[in-house]
Design an enzyme around this catalytic site. Structure first.
Site: not given
Length: 171
Positions: A67, A121, A139, A162, A165
């Site tokens: 991702h 990330c 998630q 978060s 993505h």
């Protein structure tokens, strides 16, 4: 009724057969069980390919994905290896991802290159690769989007706590 059930190995990430009475476990199906009996075992539909009644469209026990994450000020942790305090809006983050998606244009190599440079990330160090995961480990919106992709496909923008993505399913 059989004492056998199908479980998922935590160490290998693959299904195995476990007898709840004898506590015996084995990688191969227990001898003497028909395909129909195996498909009816507890855990079979969740972990065994083909136990859903067909080879197409079934949910695998695990997937692998990469991702590219862009965090925004509303992210649960608005900081990253690149920026100690992220102040961009969610709309700005989505615009950034759309620009990356245009550059990637379906190329896994370009995806990894841009994830390495721009993802918020720590997986950026591996081209965005998150490794294998199974249901319940990510998630929910991320998991659902990843499982909906075919191997080699890239998602549209996916929103989680978060951030936002792009997801590339790799296995």
């Amino acid at each position: 009724m059989s004492a056998w059930e199908v479980r998922l190995s935590n160490s290998r990430g693959v299904p195995y057969f476990y007898n709840t009475e004898t506590r015996e476990s084995m990688w191969e199906a227990p001898p003497g069980l028909t395909q129909e009996e195996i498909a009816a075992l507890p855990g079979a539909k969740q972990y065994l390919p083909g136990a859903h009644g067909g080879a197409d469209g079934e949910r695998p026990a695990q997937v692998r994905a990469s991702h590219l994450l862009v965090k925004h000020r509303g992210s649960r942790r608005p900081s990253s290896w690149k920026e100690p305090n992220i102040t961009r809006s969610k709309e700005e983050a989505i615009m950034m991802l759309r620009e990356y998606a245009a550059q990637i244009n379906g190329s896994p190599e370009k995806f990894a290159e841009l994830a390495s440079k721009y993802s918020d990330c720590s997986s950026h160090a591996h081209g965005g690769d998150l490794g294998f995961f199974k249901p319940g480990q990510m998630q929910k919106p991320f998991e659902e989007a990843t499982y909906a992709l075919k191997v080699g496909e890239i998602s549209d923008v996916v929103e989680t706590d978060s951030g936002v993505h792009l997801i590339l399913r790799t296995a």
